[in-house]
Each structure stands twice: as C-alpha cells, then as structure tokens.
Design an enzyme around this catalytic site. Structure first.
Site, PDB file in Angstrom:
ATOM      1  N   LYS A 263       0.853  -1.183   0.000  1.00  0.00           N
ATOM      2  CA  LYS A 263       0.000   0.000   0.000  1.00  0.00           C
ATOM      3  C   LYS A 263       0.894   1.239   0.000  1.00  0.00           C
ATOM      4  O   LYS A 263       1.751   1.386   0.855  1.00  0.00           O
ATOM      5  CB  LYS A 263      -0.919   0.000   1.224  1.00  0.00           C
ATOM      6  CG  LYS A 263      -1.722   1.304   1.381  1.00  0.00           C
ATOM      7  CD  LYS A 263      -2.772   1.212   2.493  1.00  0.00           C
ATOM      8  CE  LYS A 263      -3.394   2.583   2.766  1.00  0.00           C
ATOM      9  NZ  LYS A 263      -4.396   2.550   3.854  1.00  0.00           N
ATOM     10  N   LYS A 275     -10.236  12.891   7.971  1.00  0.00           N
ATOM     11  CA  LYS A 275      -9.880  12.398   9.299  1.00  0.00           C
ATOM     12  C   LYS A 275      -9.884  13.547  10.301  1.00  0.00           C
ATOM     13  O   LYS A 275      -9.809  14.719   9.916  1.00  0.00           O
ATOM     14  CB  LYS A 275      -8.473  11.785   9.264  1.00  0.00           C
ATOM     15  CG  LYS A 275      -8.382  10.451   8.552  1.00  0.00           C
ATOM     16  CD  LYS A 275      -6.970   9.887   8.657  1.00  0.00           C
ATOM     17  CE  LYS A 275      -6.817   8.578   7.907  1.00  0.00           C
ATOM     18  NZ  LYS A 275      -7.610   7.472   8.480  1.00  0.00           N
ATOM     19  N   GLU A 347      -9.456   4.097   1.491  1.00  0.00           N
ATOM     20  CA  GLU A 347      -8.844   4.255   0.174  1.00  0.00           C
ATOM     21  C   GLU A 347      -7.802   3.173  -0.126  1.00  0.00           C
ATOM     22  O   GLU A 347      -7.560   2.866  -1.290  1.00  0.00           O
ATOM     23  CB  GLU A 347      -8.204   5.640   0.055  1.00  0.00           C
ATOM     24  CG  GLU A 347      -6.788   5.783   0.644  1.00  0.00           C
ATOM     25  CD  GLU A 347      -6.713   5.494   2.139  1.00  0.00           C
ATOM     26  OE1 GLU A 347      -7.741   5.649   2.825  1.00  0.00           O
ATOM     27  OE2 GLU A 347      -5.637   5.104   2.629  1.00  0.00           O
ATOM     28  N   ARG A 349      -7.770  -0.041   0.266  1.00  0.00           N
ATOM     29  CA  ARG A 349      -8.308  -1.225  -0.416  1.00  0.00           C
ATOM     30  C   ARG A 349      -8.655  -0.917  -1.876  1.00  0.00           C
ATOM     31  O   ARG A 349      -8.630  -1.802  -2.717  1.00  0.00           O
ATOM     32  CB  ARG A 349      -9.518  -1.770   0.350  1.00  0.00           C
ATOM     33  CG  ARG A 349     -10.662  -0.817   0.428  1.00  0.00           C
ATOM     34  CD  ARG A 349     -11.670  -1.202   1.505  1.00  0.00           C
ATOM     35  NE  ARG A 349     -11.184  -0.864   2.848  1.00  0.00           N
ATOM     36  CZ  ARG A 349     -11.871  -1.109   3.969  1.00  0.00           C
ATOM     37  NH1 ARG A 349     -13.044  -1.716   3.916  1.00  0.00           N
ATOM     38  NH2 ARG A 349     -11.374  -0.766   5.143  1.00  0.00           N
TER      39      ARG A 349
HETATM   40  N1  BES Z   1      -4.634   4.336   6.649  1.00  0.00           N
HETATM   41  C1  BES Z   1      -5.829   4.054   7.351  1.00  0.00           C
HETATM   42  C2  BES Z   1      -5.660   2.955   8.381  1.00  0.00           C
HETATM   43  C3  BES Z   1      -4.796   3.271   9.575  1.00  0.00           C
HETATM   44  C4  BES Z   1      -5.378   3.623  10.765  1.00  0.00           C
HETATM   45  C5  BES Z   1      -3.425   3.124   9.520  1.00  0.00           C
HETATM   46  C6  BES Z   1      -4.590   3.879  11.861  1.00  0.00           C
HETATM   47  C7  BES Z   1      -2.639   3.398  10.617  1.00  0.00           C
HETATM   48  C8  BES Z   1      -3.226   3.765  11.804  1.00  0.00           C
HETATM   49  C9  BES Z   1      -6.934   3.622   6.372  1.00  0.00           C
HETATM   50  O1  BES Z   1      -6.859   4.140   5.096  1.00  0.00           O
HETATM   51  C10 BES Z   1      -8.228   4.064   6.962  1.00  0.00           C
HETATM   52  O2  BES Z   1      -8.407   5.235   7.073  1.00  0.00           O
HETATM   53  N2  BES Z   1      -9.075   3.107   7.331  1.00  0.00           N
HETATM   54  C11 BES Z   1     -10.331   3.400   7.907  1.00  0.00           C
HETATM   55  C12 BES Z   1     -11.363   2.550   7.222  1.00  0.00           C
HETATM   56  C13 BES Z   1     -12.784   2.901   7.593  1.00  0.00           C
HETATM   57  C14 BES Z   1     -13.174   4.239   6.987  1.00  0.00           C
HETATM   58  C15 BES Z   1     -13.686   1.808   7.081  1.00  0.00           C
HETATM   59  C16 BES Z   1     -10.250   3.036   9.385  1.00  0.00           C
HETATM   60  O3  BES Z   1      -9.671   2.018   9.721  1.00  0.00           O
HETATM   61  O4  BES Z   1     -10.737   3.810  10.205  1.00  0.00           O
HETATM   62 ZN    ZN Z   2      -4.945   4.696   4.462  1.00  0.00          ZN
HETATM   63 ZN    ZN Z   3      -7.864   6.049   4.969  1.00  0.00          ZN
END
Ligand code: BES
Ligand code: ZN
Ligand code: ZN
Length: 497
Positions: A263, A275, A347, A349
């Site tokens: 990724k 975020k 994003e 995935r």
């Molecule tokens: N990059 C994040 C995941 C992440 C979270 C990495 C914390 C490192 C530390 C990913 O793209 C993301 O934002 N995932 C969301 C998915 C949700 C919107 C379904 C998440 O895990 O909150």
């Molecule tokens: Zn991410």
């Molecule tokens: Zn994300």
C-alpha cells in the site's frame, strides 16, 4: 558499522569494549566470562553483584579493565533464562549492548557470539541485526545530530571453523538490517518529501543499482488499463499518481514467480471523509507497505535467489479537494468490478484492488503477498506489536507466519469468514468499499480477496506495527520497517523449498 570476525578468545579480545552475555537465574558466570573475571581479579563479578545485575533481557552492566585485559571495558548484557533463549533474545541483547556502547562514545566493540545453543550462523545474524537495528537513528532534519557512532563490531570466537558460518550470518544480518532501515527512512521522511513521484524515483534508482526491470505508469496509462478504483483515490490530489512495477529476474532458472504488493498512500487525509486532526497526524506512514516492498526489491540482487519477484505499488495521496472523489461515487476496478464509495477514507483497499488485479492479470504469479497499513480495526484487535494475517490459502499463510516467527516479527492469523462478505454489499454496485465498524480488518481483507481472484494470496495488515510512538527494543520511535525481514526470510526459504 563495519562487521568483522576475529578468531581469538575473549581474554585476547581488543577494542574499547568487549560485550559478553549473562543469563538469568545462574549462580556462576559462563566459563569464558569467568575467565575474564579471573583476569580482573574478581572485579567483574563484584560489580555485577553491586549493580544488582540479574541477567534480565537487555539489562546492561560494565567495568573498566584498567589494563588487566586488552579490551578497555567489559560489558555484560542480560540474555534472560537460558532455556528461553532464542534469536530474538540475541537481537535485543545486541541492540541494548550496542546502544550503551554508542552512548559511552565507544568506537570499536568486540562481542562474543551471544546465545549458546543456537547455530553460529543464526547467532551471528541475530547479533548483526540487533546491533544495526538497535542503533538506528533518523536525524536528517535536525541541526543537532547524534555524532556518536560505533565504527566497528568484531565478533570474537576462539574457533576458526566458526569463521565461515559466522561471516555468512553477519552478511545476512547486515543485509536484513540495512533493508529494514531503508524502509524506516522512507517512512520517517515526511509526506512533503515522499510523494508518489519520489517513490517512483526511488524505484528507478533501485532498478538501476540492482539491474531490475522498472515500469512506472502515469495517470493516463492507468486509465487505459482500467484502474478506476486507484485513480478515484488519486483524483483529489495535486500530486500525480505513480503506479510502480519492479521485477527481479534471476540469472538462474526461475523456480517460482511471486508478487509482493505494498500500500503506497504517501499521505492519508481521509479525502472528503476527512480524518480528525489526531487521526491524520501520523498518516505519512500510510506508505509503509510500499516502503517494505521497495526495501525487499532492493535486496534481491544481493541475495541472488532463484525466484522471479515482482514488487507492485499503486502510489498516490488521498486528499480532499474540488476534484476529489465523493462518498457515493461508483468506480470500476481493472477486473471489471464496480465499487460504491461508502467512505473515501477506506482508500487503501481501492488502490490495492487495482494493484492486485494488475498482478493477477499482467504478472500471473504463483502467489501474491500484500502489506498494507489498512485498518484502524487491526490496531484495536492486535495492538502495536502484532500484525494481522489473512489469506485465501492456508499453507501459504502458514509459511509466511513461520518466516515472521524466525525473523522476530509478530504476526497473527485472523479469519476471513465468508458470511461477512454480506457486509460489503451495495445496492448500486458490485461491492461497497466499507462495512460496519465491527470486524473492520476482516471486511477489508474480504474486499481485497475479491481482487486476488483464484491466485494464492496472503494479506498482512501492518497498520498497528509499521510505526511506533515509543522506543522499542530494536529501534526508536518512528517507522519500524515491519515486514521486510519477514518477507526476506520467507523468500530465502522459498528458494530452497
Ligand atoms: N490508513 C488508514 C488505516 C490506519 C489507521 C493506519 C490507523 C494506521 C493507523 C486507512 O486508510 C483508513 O483510514 N481506514 C479506515 C477505514 C474505515 C473508513 C472503514 C479506518 O480504519 O478507520
Ligand atoms: Zn490509508
Ligand atoms: Zn484512509
């Protein structure tokens, strides 16, 4: 830090410090350390007593030898209980010993081959890895640099016949540690420096140095290939997306073809589903999977394995803007599947969907392994010291987890329960890119599984482990380089299989 082998006994060892090991719950010093103590007229055992040295893992105590030994100091590092000894104990002991040596301003360190019971090659590799990983720093951007550094680590062993395996182990340990530190540097560099274009340049540099094939696809190329999921994420950013494909082809006959996908979100703001400030703070690390892939690809020519290895990264930022992808948009991935954007922050995935579909269609490897900082849910499930493993072929996952154990990286299996696929259903498209909060790591894994198709595939969710907020035994705050040593171990084992 230069790593060398010196065939001599510990009492003959020279240098600013001599590092030896001490076990917990043992009354007597081991024979070679007892020999040092005799030369020091019992000073060593006396200091260990008064310093309350118990041999606990990573505990350190030292004495000045005042001319009674060729080495200027003797430093004893704890190895824990003898029956619990493994390569990871050796790595951590080497790390804390070498950090102490560095902080003492020591330049030349001699070290015993720590960790009896293990093979000399494993011991040497663990020693080298611990020493190099444990003293890693990232101070490029600081005026005040850590000027202290150990210049040479001499592994001292009286047995000449250990020389070949020890040198092999040192070389491999050095290669592993250098690769992990290369990934750490890429993660620690900020997102204003490490853009998709920067990652593409790094890939080209790696290709040049290691004689790999490198193809960089730009936005138009990706459009032609039908990568609508990946390009949807890239829409919001001013930074052009770069799809990176590196290929290592050995001189020897190719036994197997393996694709590793990372990724590569160089910054994850969340997109329009922005975020929070706190949630965004560390999101430069969202390319840790890509960093691991680049570090691995960079090591392959040096290892010379008889495997064809493909490194694939769909690099982009995830930004909000007037051109950004909207919640509710529908995109089409390279394999033809349509995806409703339930949340622009899921994003990773989307970019991986096209990277996996590309691998399946263009590379047709025997297996695909992906590394991704994919979900916050994996952090809830496993915390910051353990990555999650999901798969569509158990034997492959078992081999990856076994390699992780040997490398000292914790990885734990999670179930891709078929019924949970329901949770990704969309009213208007083939799939939604998000499910409910519960089981978030699993629905993300199930989403990816759709794009690996029939190929054996393993997914490593490294969201919790790629970056550390506190110093760890094998490295400081920041990028950890997780996955690099596991997959190098895996590839070496696969080449022999
Ligand atoms: N990059 C994040 C995941 C992440 C979270 C990495 C914390 C490192 C530390 C990913 O793209 C993301 O934002 N995932 C969301 C998915 C949700 C919107 C379904 C998440 O895990 O909150
Ligand atoms: Zn991410
Ligand atoms: Zn994300």
């Amino acid at each position: 830090m230069k790593l060398t082998f010196h065939a001599r006994s510990l009492v003959q060892a020279e240098g600013d410090a001599l590092v030896v090991g001490g076990y917990a719950e043992e009354k007597r010093l081991s024979p070679p350390v007892a020999a040092l103590d005799r030369q020091l007229n019992g000073l060593l055992s006396e200091v260990l007593r008064s310093e309350k040295f118990e041999g606990k893992p990573e505990q350190v105590a030292y004495v000045h030898t005042a001319g009674r030994l060729p080495a200027k100091r003797v430093l004893v590092v704890g190895l824990g209980k003898r029956k619990e000894l493994d390569a990871e104990r050796v790595r951590r002991a080497a790390a804390s010993a070498l950090r102490r040596c560095r902080d003492l301003g020591v330049k030349i360190v001699s070290a015993a081959l720590l960790g009896d019971g293990l093979s000399p090659r494993i011991r040497a590799q663990a020693l080298a890895e611990g020493a190099l990983l444990g003293t890693y720093t990232f101070d490029r951007y600081k005026r005040e640099k850590n000027s202290k550094a150990v210049e040479e680590l001499r592994v001292v062993d009286p047995q000449r016949r250990q020389e070949a395996p020890v040198k092999d182990g040192l070389r491999l340990g050095e290669l592993f540690a250098e690769a992990a530190c290369f990934a750490r540097d890429l993660v620690n560099e900020p997102a204003n420096e490490v853009t998709p274009t920067y990652l593409a340049k790094v890939a080209e540099q790696i290709a040049k140095e290691g004689r790999l094939r490198c193809r960089i696809y730009d936005r138009v190329d990706c459009q032609r290939m039908g990568m609508g999921a990946y390009l949807g994420v890239a829409r919001g950013s001013q930074e052009p997306p770069k799809f990176i494909h590196l290929t290592y082809a050995p001189r020897a006959r190719v036994r197997r073809r393996i694709a590793i996908v990372g990724k590569g979100i160089t910054f994850d703001s969340g997109g329009l589903d922005l975020k929070t400030a706190e949630g965004m703070l560390r999101m430069k690390d969202d390319m840790s999977g890509a960093a691991a892939v680049l570090a691995i690809m960079r090591s392959l020519r040096k290892l010379g394995l008889p495997l064809e290895v493909h490194g694939i990264i769909a690099a982009t930022e995830n930004m909000p803007s007037g051109t950004a992808q909207r919640p509710g948009d529908i995109v089409r991935a390279m394999n033809g599947s349509t995806i409703e954007i339930g949340n622009t922050d899921a994003e990773g995935r989307l970019t991986l969907a096209d990277a996996l579909a590309y691998a399946a269609k263009e590379v047709r490897p025997q297996e695909i392994i992906d590394l991704a900082t994919l979900t916050g849910a994996i952090v809830v499930a496993l915390g910051n010291l353990c990555s999650g493993v999901m798969w569509n072929e158990k034997p492959l996952a078992d081999r990856v987890v076994a390699a992780a154990t040997a490398a000292g990286e914790r990885m734990w299996p999670l179930p891709l329960i078929d019924e949970y696929k329901e949770l990704l259903k969309s009213e208007v498209a083939d799939l939604n890119n998000v499910g409910p909060r519960g089981g978030g790591a699993l629905t993300a894994g199930l989403f990816l599984r759709e794009f690996a198709g029939a190929l054996p595939w393993v997914h490593l969710d490294i969201a919790g482990t790629a970056f550390t907020e506190k110093d760890l035994p094998l490295g400081p705050k920041g990028g950890t380089g997780v996955g690099v040593r596991t997959l190098l171990t895996y590839l070496i084992r696969e080449a022999r299989r």
